[in-house]
Design an enzyme around this catalytic site. Sequence first.
Site: not given
Length: 389
Positions: A102, A142, A153, A156, A372
């Site tokens: 993505e 991004c 993490c 995430c 994010c």
Amino acid sequence: MQVTTNSSPVKSRALFGWILEDLAELMRSLDQPAYRAAQLHDALYRQRIASLDQITTLPVAIRERLIAEGYSVGLPEIAQTARSIDGTERYLIRLADGETVETVWMPGGDGGERGDGTPAAAEEENETPATVADDYKRATICISSQVGCAVNCQFCLTARLGIRRNLTAGEIAGQLAIVLNRHNVEVGRDRINLVFMGMGEPFLNYANFMDSVRLLTGAMRIPESRMTVSTSGIIPSIELFANETVRPKLAVSLNASNDEVRESIMPITRKWNIENLLAAVAKVPLRTKERVTFEYVLLKGLNDQLTHARELVRLVGQMRAKINLIVWNPGPDMPFDQPADNDVAAFQKHLRDNNIPAYIRRPRGRDIYAACGQLKRTVEAAPLVSIAI
């Protein structure tokens, strides 16, 4: 975890990603003069042409021969897109082998550059709508560096995918090319900032990441001062990065003020603790006025209290650094909560009162899982819709 240091020795027949010397060798093999390589190079990276049969600077016979021998431009393709209420667009990018990553387009940016001491920061801090011409674009793109991620993490969504493979330099830079084409961006006129903060850990795909940087800064003319790479703290790669002559700005995903908390949300801390990580970061040379960025995702009750802010001051207060505070972006079945607004404000104030520039990064595209920590190779029908390429 293994840091990759060598690109694959097998050269794909997808030409996007080849450097000028490689293209020159190809033209020699076709008994063509050297200037044909320069024409092909220009078509790939400055004109961003998507198909060999569109390169009109090359004779038809050369184009037909390249195609007959299996060569192609080889850009990845936008398979699906989602558009946020704030204008952010998230793309599902399909690679040649069918894998997907993505990529995100954020018009106006997300404030991530503020305070880092570069022209991008000055634009973010000083620009007003009245100063922006109708034909001028400023955006942040991004891009991803791996299919999935191995760092795990806990806050995430990408971590849930695991790691499938590294992206090549052409696949990394190719994401930028197709998004620039989609938005008719003119490099040099429009102000484009590039962040290596999508799927994957760039410093676990170090050689391909740096090859893409050299491609972007050279052939595609994106200034290194407009690029930022984020790492969770891969110390061997940080040490390599410190010796690069051409390099993006550095952002470190810190997210905690002590090893105990950081290890609970970032297991990589077991391998490289905060003390050793900061020592490695301190060796990276900074440009005039530049600051290293520490990214800090605020998680309610875990790392968002004044005690943590005080610890953070002790950690980075003597470094030429700035802090980007990121209010955690929710995901399904994630065991975290967003911090209270007053806790976020108090955290930021304490950092600033101790002379540490601290900024709250604007969330972009939360409603489409583009913010994010939310990228997860979404393939559900809603809110994604197919688009014409």
